[in-house]
Motif scaffolding. Structure first.
Motif, short mmCIF file in Angstrom:
data_model
loop_
_atom_site.label_atom_id
_atom_site.label_comp_id
_atom_site.label_asym_id
_atom_site.label_seq_id
_atom_site.Cartn_x
_atom_site.Cartn_y
_atom_site.Cartn_z
N THR A 57 -54.48 3.13 -23.33
CA THR A 57 -54.73 4.52 -22.93
C THR A 57 -56.06 4.64 -22.19
O THR A 57 -56.18 5.38 -21.20
CB THR A 57 -54.74 5.44 -24.17
N SER A 58 -57.07 3.90 -22.66
CA SER A 58 -58.36 3.90 -21.96
C SER A 58 -58.23 3.32 -20.56
O SER A 58 -58.82 3.83 -19.60
CB SER A 58 -59.39 3.10 -22.77
N GLN A 82 -55.67 3.45 -18.73
CA GLN A 82 -55.00 4.45 -17.90
C GLN A 82 -56.03 5.34 -17.21
O GLN A 82 -55.92 5.65 -16.02
CB GLN A 82 -54.06 5.29 -18.76
N GLN A 83 -57.06 5.74 -17.97
CA GLN A 83 -58.11 6.59 -17.40
C GLN A 83 -58.97 5.82 -16.41
O GLN A 83 -59.33 6.33 -15.35
CB GLN A 83 -58.98 7.15 -18.54
N GLY A 133 -57.00 5.32 -13.21
CA GLY A 133 -56.95 6.55 -12.43
C GLY A 133 -58.24 6.81 -11.67
O GLY A 133 -58.22 7.21 -10.50
N ALA A 134 -59.36 6.57 -12.34
CA ALA A 134 -60.66 6.77 -11.68
C ALA A 134 -60.84 5.80 -10.52
O ALA A 134 -61.29 6.18 -9.43
CB ALA A 134 -61.78 6.61 -12.70
#
Length: 290
Positions: free
Chosen positions: A228-229, A231-232, A235-236
């Protein structure tokens, strides 16, 4: 495109270094050649801060992604001292989990970055209002709903679903690339956006289940949090990197800039397809495994 290839190679070095326990290989891969050179001049004192982190023992430090590199080093030392690490070091010795990290990082960089550049093109290149630009993207959202719905029916096919989604999404991105022009309207590109959305839904729908299929039940919580981390982080990186590609091409020719950027997106999605072969073939229920 060359910079994205170099950055992807660096990511491969990091993952291989984690698997082999080779600190030198990890350190070599933690060199951001895409975002940092462009953003570092905008952050006063960044070189000093970076050097201080490296002097303190960090394996790498950068504007994007520095946290995971320092954190991994700290957690390994903490585990050796008998502590309880937030991310289990054993995960980095599992090829399937490392493949899941690589697949997720690439995909979650490609899709959000694509969405950003697409919106910028509609407003800067075609003169759409924010409302019209938002409504133009509705077919892609509907496509994602359809794709994720289909996943429930074909879940048993495991990574084949993700591979199919990558091919469909690539076809949609390429079709959209060919349709771009000064006279492009919402209805003209709606079918291509629908295809992009369906493909993306087929990738995202089974991704987490597939990526977690190779971990032990005791590692599931740590693994899901790490993914999940990522994923962020992905995205960045995607928004920063693909946004940079778009603006580097120049706003004088927004259509050409968007086509160039969407070409990079297509390559990234196909890279997701290729790395996906390292994922587990089937989805395994982690809670009942063992």
């Amino acid at each position: 495109l060359h910079e994205f290839v170099v950055q992807s190679a660096a990511l491969a070095q990091v993952l291989l270094g984690c698997e082999r326990g080779d600190a030198a290989l990890v350190r070599a891969g933690l060199r951001d050649q895409l975002v940092e050179p462009r953003r570092a001049p905008l952050i006063p004192g960044f070189p000093t801060v970076k050097q201080a982190a490296l002097d303190a023992g960090a394996m790498g430090a950068s504007i994007s992604g520095a946290g995971p590199s320092v954190f991994a080093w700290f957690e390994k030392r903490k585990s050796r001292r008998g502590g309880d690490p937030l991310v289990e070091p054993s995960l980095f010795r599992k090829r399937s989990f490392l493949a899941g990290m690589a697949t997720g990082t690439i995909y979650f960089a490609a899709f959000p970055g694509f969405g950003l550049v697409f919106t910028l093109y509609l407003q800067l290149g075609l003169g759409f209002s924010p409302l019209k630009a938002g409504l133009t993207g509705v077919p892609m959202s509907l496509g994602m709903i359809v794709g994720m719905g289909l996943v429930q029916a074909v879940r048993k096919h495991g990574r084949k679903v993700l591979h199919t989604g990558a091919l469909i999404m690539t076809a949609g991105v390429v079709a959209l690339l060919l349709l771009l022009g000064p006279e492009t309207g919402p209805w003209l590109i709606a079918p291509a956006l629908l295809v992009v959305g369906i493909g993306s839904g087929l990738i995202m729908g089974p991704y987490f289940e597939i990526a977690l299929s190779g971990v032990e039940p005791a590692e599931a919580g740590s693994a899901s949090g790490a993914l999940t981390s990522l994923q962020q982080v992905g995205g960045a990186l995607g928004r920063a990197g693909l946004g940079t590609v778009f603006f580097d091409a120049g706003t004088a020719d927004p259509t050409g800039a968007a086509q160039r950027t969407f070409g990079v997106v297509a390559v990234m999605v196909m890279l997701t397809f290729a790395v996906g072969f390292l994922l587990p073939k089937r989805i395994r229920d982690v809670e009942s495994a063992g």
